[in-house]
Design a protein around this motif. Structure first.
Motif, PDB file in Angstrom:
ATOM      1  N   SER A 178     -17.721 -20.066 -35.269  1.00 24.46           N
ATOM      2  CA  SER A 178     -17.983 -18.761 -34.675  1.00 24.46           C
ATOM      3  C   SER A 178     -19.237 -18.823 -33.823  1.00 24.46           C
ATOM      4  CB  SER A 178     -18.123 -17.677 -35.759  1.00 24.46           C
ATOM      5  OG  SER A 178     -19.048 -18.064 -36.758  1.00 24.46           O
ATOM      6  N   ASP A 179     -19.399 -17.806 -32.963  1.00 24.41           N
ATOM      7  CA  ASP A 179     -20.514 -17.764 -32.018  1.00 24.41           C
ATOM      8  C   ASP A 179     -20.830 -16.304 -31.721  1.00 24.41           C
ATOM      9  OD1 ASP A 179     -21.978 -17.837 -29.351  1.00 24.41           O
ATOM     10  OD2 ASP A 179     -21.582 -19.979 -29.545  1.00 24.41           O
TER      11      ASP A 179
ATOM     12  N   ASP B 143     -17.113 -17.751 -28.743  1.00 20.72           N
ATOM     13  CA  ASP B 143     -16.475 -17.541 -30.038  1.00 20.72           C
ATOM     14  C   ASP B 143     -14.974 -17.785 -29.946  1.00 20.72           C
ATOM     15  OD1 ASP B 143     -16.817 -16.474 -32.856  1.00 20.72           O
ATOM     16  OD2 ASP B 143     -15.306 -15.095 -32.095  1.00 20.72           O
TER      17      ASP B 143
ATOM     18  N   HIS C 204     -22.048 -21.226 -37.484  1.00 16.53           N
ATOM     19  CA  HIS C 204     -22.096 -20.088 -36.566  1.00 16.53           C
ATOM     20  C   HIS C 204     -23.298 -20.262 -35.654  1.00 16.53           C
ATOM     21  CE1 HIS C 204     -21.929 -15.852 -35.235  1.00 16.53           C
ATOM     22  NE2 HIS C 204     -23.254 -15.858 -35.341  1.00 16.53           N
TER      23      HIS C 204
END
Length: 546
Positions: A182-183, A189, A214
């Motif tokens: 995730s981002d 993302d 992340h």
């Protein structure tokens, strides 16, 4: 040759149990496809087979059944599972018949029609007998210095959409892989999600333990409440992503927070114009880690590098309880005296610094220049890591499964509310600036999405204005619009979310722009001489190339 049925004893289908009751239909007119991969997973006691794949477009709760070909006819087996919310599925079991070539295919019912995967053939090999007191604690310490060896991957390890050969990674001595999951940024993302499901199932089926990370972008605010709310929103994004995989399994390491960038405002030249304070970075990281730990009942991991830990964060006893994944290059783990996180003439002082000036690390990213092809990775280089400690300590990190409930899944088209906090409009030579907030039904900020200005159609705005949007924090943006002519302009600020998590919403706006001074063309100047190209920089200079 007559094929013999390989009886598989299902050992785990936890990845789909919690998601069984959700079934979202695909868009009308879209053809569904079902993929299948079959491989023998390395195991210290008995031959283990993994069958896995994905349903596209993604749907959750769709029943997957496995068929086997015997005497040129497809027959049903007892092997079934259901897809997760990401469309992925996986079955793992133990083979009792060996050395027989067998063909399998997966089947699903979508829109009342059967769809099938491409058949796959496997020949299960018998593993050599071993004699140890506790085979469950066997994890090969095949890395430099006798460490457990691993890598971390993201979309950059998939040039031209090429897959990673995790079987080759295992054969090359790797035993774990950290996957970008995730981002903070929506586009980045979505790019992470594209490869997450593929890499997660393929890596575990090849015998590797998997972890996630992340990538964090911090909010442009010094308000404590905003910082905490943003950290919780980004933690929610990670939790939704983990839930889409079915939660933690016995082969998953904890989620890691990649915090290595404290820039919160970028200038027009691309340089950092403002950085978060050390107090803000520490509060944000502590909040994110605590939120994920509370929900999953596992301690997440913090990834960073020594100068950031020292210069951009405060020392905190709270942070020390989380395992540290430290990046420190140009020293070799094969050297028994090599210690990451130390200066040549002193020590870095941060939350993980011991009384003897050593860094208390759990994972060490020792190079970004690993030989990619050696580990089945397309391209030329890959990050390599080692784990500090024996196999028993490593296995302690995968204790405690988290199976999400339906309420833990990412919502779909959840209602949102758009509010325009302020409008700054003056003359035609200056931009119109909107401050926009978008909230969830709970009043907390939305996790994903962006905003844009649209003039009313009857306003007859003939020009296409230039728009730029800057994220201040989760659910908060500054929208700048250039090129609006003089006049009074009714319109709307519209919020959209490419992930489909939050529903579209908008808010009406009306503003007036006065005619400003018109610019005169500047006199022509002689062309500048071409710039001398700078010499190429070797990003792998002095790095370890294992």
């Amino acid at each position: 040759m007559k094929a013999r049925l390989i009886t598989l004893l299902i050992s785990s289908t936890l990845i789909s149990v919690a998601l069984a009751s959700i079934n979202l239909s695909p868009a009308l007119g879209v053809t569904s496809t079902l993929s299948l991969a079959v491989q023998q997973t390395p195991n210290s006691e008995q031959p283990t087979i993994s069958l896995y794949g994905a349903l596209k477009p993604k749907q959750s709760g769709v029943k997957i059944s496995i068929q086997v070909e015997i005497d040129n006819q497809w027959q049903s087996t007892i092997l079934t599972t259901k897809t997760t919310s990401s469309g992925a599925w996986r079955i793992e079991g133990t083979a009792t018949a060996l050395n027989a070539a067998v063909r399998y295919r997966a089947r699903a019912i979508v829109n009342k029609k059967f769809i099938y995967s491409v058949p796959r053939t496997i020949t299960v090999k018998e593993i050599p007998e071993i004699s140890v007191a506790d085979t469950a604690t066997i994890i090969d310490q095949t890395g430099p210095g006798g460490y457990i060896h691993g890598m971390d991957v993201s979309r950059w390890q998939h040039p031209n959409d090429q897959p990673i050969d995790f079987v080759k990674a295992y054969s090359g001595g790797l035993r774990f892989v950290m996957i970008k999951a995730s981002d903070t940024r929506d586009i980045a993302d979505a790019q992470a999600l594209k490869y997450l499901v593929m890499d997660h199932n393929a890596a575990q089926s090849a015998g590797l333990y998997t972890g996630f990370y992340h990538y964090a972008i911090l909010p442009d605010s010094t308000d404590t409440n905003v910082i905490v709310a943003d950290a919780k929103a980004q933690a929610q994004k990670a939790l939704w992503r983990l839930a889409s995989l079915g939660g933690y399994t016995e082969k998953d390491l904890s989620y890691a927070l990649d915090i290595e960038n404290n820039c919160v405002r970028v200038s027009s030249s691309g340089a950092c114009a403002k950085s978060a304070t050390r107090t803000a970075v520490t509060l944000w990281a502590t909040t994110w880690l605590a939120t994920v730990a509370e929900k999953t009942n596992r301690l997440p991991i913090l990834y960073s590098y020594p100068t950031f830990l020292e210069g951009s964060m405060m020392r905190s006893a709270e942070l020390l309880k989380y395992p540290l994944w430290v990046a420190h290059y140009a020293i070799n783990p094969a050297d028994p005296l090599a210690k990451p996180g130390q200066k040549s003439g002193g020590c870095f002082v941060h939350s993980w610094t011991s009384s003897t000036c050593e860094t208390i690390w759990t994972f060490w990213q020792y190079t970004s220049c690993g030989i990619a092809k050696k580990y089945g990775v397309p391209g030329t280089r890959v990050d390599l890591n080692v784990f500090r400690g024996p196999a028993s300590a490593f296995l302690n990190l995968v204790k405690g499964a988290w199976v999400p409930q339906i309420s833990d899944l990412m919502p779909k088209n959840e209602l949102s509310e758009t509010r325009v906090e302020s409008i700054t409009a003056s003359t035609t030579n200056k931009p119109v600036v909107f401050s926009v907030m978008v909230a969830r039904p709970t009043g907390t900020p939305v996790v994903t999405g962006t905003v844009r200005y649209f003039a009313d159609k009857d306003a007859n705005l003939l020009l296409t204005p230039q728009q730029s949007v800057v994220r201040l924090s989760s659910g908060s943006w500054i929208l700048t619009v250039k090129g609006i002519p003089a006049g009074t302009w009714p319109g709307r600020i519209k919020y959209t979310d490419i992930s489909g998590t939050h529903a579209i919403s908008d808010a009406p706006v009306v503003f007036t722009v006065e005619q400003g001074p018109t610019s005169t063309p500047s006199p022509s100047t002689s062309p500048k001489p071409p710039l001398t190209p700078k010499p190429a920089v070797d990003g792998c200079a002095n790095q370890i190339k294992n």
